[in-house]
Design an enzyme around this catalytic site. Sequence first.
Site, PDB file in Angstrom:
ATOM      1  N   ASP A 149      -8.808  -1.770  26.398  1.00 41.35           N
ATOM      2  CA  ASP A 149      -8.723  -1.660  24.942  1.00 41.35           C
ATOM      3  C   ASP A 149     -10.097  -1.313  24.397  1.00 41.35           C
ATOM      4  O   ASP A 149     -11.074  -2.013  24.700  1.00 41.35           O
ATOM      5  CB  ASP A 149      -8.304  -3.002  24.327  1.00 41.35           C
ATOM      6  CG  ASP A 149      -6.825  -3.090  24.049  1.00 41.35           C
ATOM      7  OD1 ASP A 149      -6.275  -2.119  23.493  1.00 41.35           O
ATOM      8  OD2 ASP A 149      -6.236  -4.126  24.360  1.00 41.35           O
ATOM      9  N   LYS A 164      -7.404   2.505  25.553  1.00 40.71           N
ATOM     10  CA  LYS A 164      -6.319   2.362  24.586  1.00 40.71           C
ATOM     11  C   LYS A 164      -6.911   2.212  23.194  1.00 40.71           C
ATOM     12  O   LYS A 164      -7.889   1.486  23.007  1.00 40.71           O
ATOM     13  CB  LYS A 164      -5.450   1.150  24.917  1.00 40.71           C
ATOM     14  CG  LYS A 164      -4.267   0.988  23.947  1.00 40.71           C
ATOM     15  CD  LYS A 164      -3.270  -0.048  24.422  1.00 40.71           C
ATOM     16  CE  LYS A 164      -3.723  -1.458  24.175  1.00 40.71           C
ATOM     17  NZ  LYS A 164      -3.898  -1.785  22.754  1.00 40.71           N
ATOM     18  N   GLU A 218      -5.847   1.671  18.959  1.00 41.57           N
ATOM     19  CA  GLU A 218      -4.819   1.300  17.992  1.00 41.57           C
ATOM     20  C   GLU A 218      -4.813   2.289  16.831  1.00 41.57           C
ATOM     21  O   GLU A 218      -5.876   2.707  16.365  1.00 41.57           O
ATOM     22  CB  GLU A 218      -5.085  -0.112  17.451  1.00 41.57           C
ATOM     23  CG  GLU A 218      -4.957  -1.188  18.505  1.00 41.57           C
ATOM     24  CD  GLU A 218      -5.160  -2.587  17.943  1.00 41.57           C
ATOM     25  OE1 GLU A 218      -5.358  -2.737  16.719  1.00 41.57           O
ATOM     26  OE2 GLU A 218      -5.096  -3.539  18.731  1.00 41.57           O
ATOM     27  N   GLU A 223       4.232  -2.544  19.704  1.00 37.93           N
ATOM     28  CA  GLU A 223       4.150  -3.999  19.622  1.00 37.93           C
ATOM     29  C   GLU A 223       4.866  -4.542  18.395  1.00 37.93           C
ATOM     30  O   GLU A 223       4.615  -4.116  17.275  1.00 37.93           O
ATOM     31  CB  GLU A 223       2.681  -4.456  19.598  1.00 37.93           C
ATOM     32  CG  GLU A 223       2.539  -5.964  19.581  1.00 37.93           C
ATOM     33  CD  GLU A 223       1.122  -6.454  19.865  1.00 37.93           C
ATOM     34  OE1 GLU A 223       0.911  -7.685  19.746  1.00 37.93           O
ATOM     35  OE2 GLU A 223       0.251  -5.648  20.199  1.00 37.93           O
TER      36      GLU A 223
END
Length: 200
Positions: free
Chosen positions: A19, A49, A51, A118
């Site tokens: 992340d 990753k 967001e 998510e």
Amino acid sequence: IYHAKAVAKACAHAFVVCDMPFGSYQVNSDEGVRNAIRIMKESGVDAVKLEGGSEVVATVKAIIAAGIPVVGHLGLTPQSVHKFGGYGLRAKEAAEAERLLADARTLDEAGCFAITLEKVPAKLAAEVTKAVSCATIGIGAGHETDGQILVYADALGMTRGFKPKFLRHFADVNRCMTDGVQEYIRTVKDGSFPSVAESY
């Protein structure tokens, strides 16, 4: 980087994704690429990753252009939880669901090889999975995504007081550890540990 390096060093059997931390890719694409390169070089992971959707797509494209595989992350994005006002279900209203679907298509077209979904309605996650060519990985997004995530400490019952609807405990490690520690304390107090056989 420190934690990702430890995981990558110990893990030869799986694809390791790091992340990107909050603030490492939000300022601009150049900074996002620089930080992604640093993560890859110093940690030894296989991918990063990020967001977000359309607001980070330029950075996603730039990171991929630099030769780094990218996983997108939509729905409940923990780094932006203050924006949402909590950890509740995302995209339950039609407008947000439409935005999420559009963002998934945008990330897919940008070259993400997977997208984490998510805490979104299962029906929406299934729709996204059908709409994109990349893999979808769900956490609290129903069973029709291409893969599933559960935090192992939660799934194995190591934590207490955290039980969202999507979490299933597959073991009770907390109970086992608590019992083991209590037994250790008991034997130390009563003098039965260490025994003669356990002493040099």
